[in-house]
Design a protein around this motif. Structure first.
Motif, PDB file in Angstrom:
ATOM      1  N   VAL A   1     -15.798  27.960 -88.579  1.00  0.00           N
ATOM      2  CA  VAL A   1     -16.956  27.625 -89.286  1.00  0.00           C
ATOM      3  C   VAL A   1     -18.038  28.346 -88.818  1.00  0.00           C
ATOM      4  O   VAL A   1     -18.173  29.456 -87.338  1.00  0.00           O
TER       5      VAL A   1
ATOM      6  N   LEU B   1     -23.790  28.921 -90.415  1.00  0.00           N
ATOM      7  CA  LEU B   1     -25.205  27.120 -90.422  1.00  0.00           C
ATOM      8  C   LEU B   1     -26.321  27.221 -90.733  1.00  0.00           C
ATOM      9  O   LEU B   1     -26.769  26.704 -90.868  1.00  0.00           O
TER      10      LEU B   1
ATOM     11  N   LYS C   1     -28.524  25.560 -93.416  1.00  0.00           N
ATOM     12  CA  LYS C   1     -28.029  25.212 -94.335  1.00  0.00           C
ATOM     13  C   LYS C   1     -28.255  24.189 -94.215  1.00  0.00           C
ATOM     14  O   LYS C   1     -28.630  23.404 -93.129  1.00  0.00           O
TER      15      LYS C   1
ATOM     16  N   LEU D   1     -22.000  20.999 -86.027  1.00  0.00           N
ATOM     17  CA  LEU D   1     -22.697  21.826 -87.203  1.00  0.00           C
ATOM     18  C   LEU D   1     -23.956  21.862 -86.714  1.00  0.00           C
ATOM     19  O   LEU D   1     -24.155  22.873 -87.164  1.00  0.00           O
TER      20      LEU D   1
ATOM     21  N   ALA E   1     -26.852  24.483 -88.397  1.00  0.00           N
ATOM     22  CA  ALA E   1     -27.052  23.902 -89.537  1.00  0.00           C
ATOM     23  C   ALA E   1     -28.997  22.691 -88.995  1.00  0.00           C
ATOM     24  O   ALA E   1     -28.598  22.530 -88.150  1.00  0.00           O
TER      25      ALA E   1
ATOM     26  N   ALA F   1     -17.403  22.709 -93.026  1.00  0.00           N
ATOM     27  CA  ALA F   1     -18.085  23.368 -93.368  1.00  0.00           C
ATOM     28  C   ALA F   1     -17.045  25.120 -93.112  1.00  0.00           C
ATOM     29  O   ALA F   1     -16.846  25.887 -93.361  1.00  0.00           O
TER      30      ALA F   1
END
Length: 339
Positions: A17, A20, A23, A42, A47, A284
């Motif tokens: 992953v 992020l 994102k 996440l 993220a 992801a």
């Protein structure tokens, strides 16, 4: 890296992953179970995640728990987005609130579901599980689609729509149709192999709605491809996950059965942290974008393995278009449009 290779997917691994931090992600039903664990994974990679849930109190409690369990400053941000999927008017309203807040959306995970309960219909005369598990997410997704498509135009973007389904669709009868309101409201009492918990899961129509999740993914990907929009749509079967709802179901059985079921669930079913691996992979993992053609409309099994939907109707593209067309027609009858 997926479980198709020698090393299993691990969302805690930076190579599985990527960062992020730029994102924006929406996870529906994220205040507990698989959705909660998905958000945790996440957000720990940076993220900005919207926890789309009906109850502000439960959402804020879940967000506090995320911080207590290690969502530290420098990790991603988790925000509550009010979402009620039992009424398409409210589902669309929630999507429009998000459209006013954000100028990008990278990942939408339709995780929320209503798997249990006696047969009932909503005020729109649609069976409640079909409304919450299919029609509500359909409206929410389609209202957000322009923002998802806008984000996907950027060559550096990687936009995905992930729909959570269930391997329980294997127990449905063959030859299911979605021609009209009556088909959406079919109670199908005799469609499945007997069994107390499974019967409660499927008899209320939830099994049919989870079949609809797979078909929606298939037809959505076809339309995205036809329009030249580089968004990936995937459906995820998380497997047997030991969520709070599952444990509560076991506890509600007669004493002897309850004890045995609870022991089996604790011994054999996956905890939510691992149960979310497939959702995180779909959302992801770089492998998904690197092998775009393989993963378009893919049906993913734990922890990121491409499989086949365990029901022939879920593999029927004609039925997928029928479902889409009937969903649109029913929504127009409710006065809802997203054009």
């Amino acid at each position: 890296m997926s479980s198709d290779t020698s090393r299993p997917f691990d969302p805690d691994n930076a190579s599985d992953v990527p960062p992020l931090a730029d994102k924006v992600v929406v996870v529906t039903g994220g205040n507990g179970g698989i959705g909660y664990a998905t958000i945790q994974h996440l957000a720990r990679h940076g993220a900005k995640v919207y926890m789309a849930a009906r109850s502000e109190t439960k959402a804020q409690e879940a967000i506090e728990r995320l911080h207590a369990e290690g969502l530290a400053p420098g990790n991603g941000q988790v925000l509550w987005l009010q979402l009620d999927l039992s009424d398409p008017v409210l589902a669309q309203k929630s999507a429009r609130v998000l459209l006013a807040k954000e100028d990008r959306l990278d990942v939408l995970i339709n995780n929320a579901a209503m798997p249990r309960g006696p047969y009932a219909r909503t005020k729109h005369d649609i069976q409640d599980a079909m409304m919450v598990n299919h029609i509500g997410p359909f409206v929410f997704t389609m209202t957000l689609l322009p923002l998802l498509a806008k984000t996907a135009v950027n060559p550096a973007s990687d936009v995905r729509i992930v729909n959570i389904t269930s391997g329980g669709i294997a127990f449905l009868k063959r030859g299911i149709r979605f021609r009209n309101r009556d088909d959406f409201n079919d109670e199908h009492k005799w469609d499945i192999i007997p069994g107390p918990s499974l019967a409660r899961y499927l008899n209320a129509g939830a099994g049919r709605s989870k079949l609809a999740n797979v078909l929606f993914t298939t037809e959505l990907q076809r339309r995205l491809d036809e329009a030249g929009v580089p968004i990936l749509a995937l459906s995820v079967d998380p497997g047997l996950v030991r969520t709070g709802g599952v444990e509560n179901d076991a506890a509600s059985q007669p004493p002897g059965i309850s004890h045995v079921m609870s022991l089996l669930i604790r011994a054999l079913w996956t905890p939510p942290t691992r149960g979310a691996f497939t959702s995180v992979f779909a959302a992801a993992a770089p492998a998904v974008r690197q092998e775009t053609e393989r993963y378009k409309a893919a049906y993913l099994l734990p922890p990121g393995r491409i499989g086949a939907p365990p029901h022939p109707d879920a593999r029927n593209p004609v039925l997928a278009r029928e479902l889409w067309d009937t969903t649109e027609r029913l929504l127009r009858e409710m006065g809802i449009d997203w054009e």
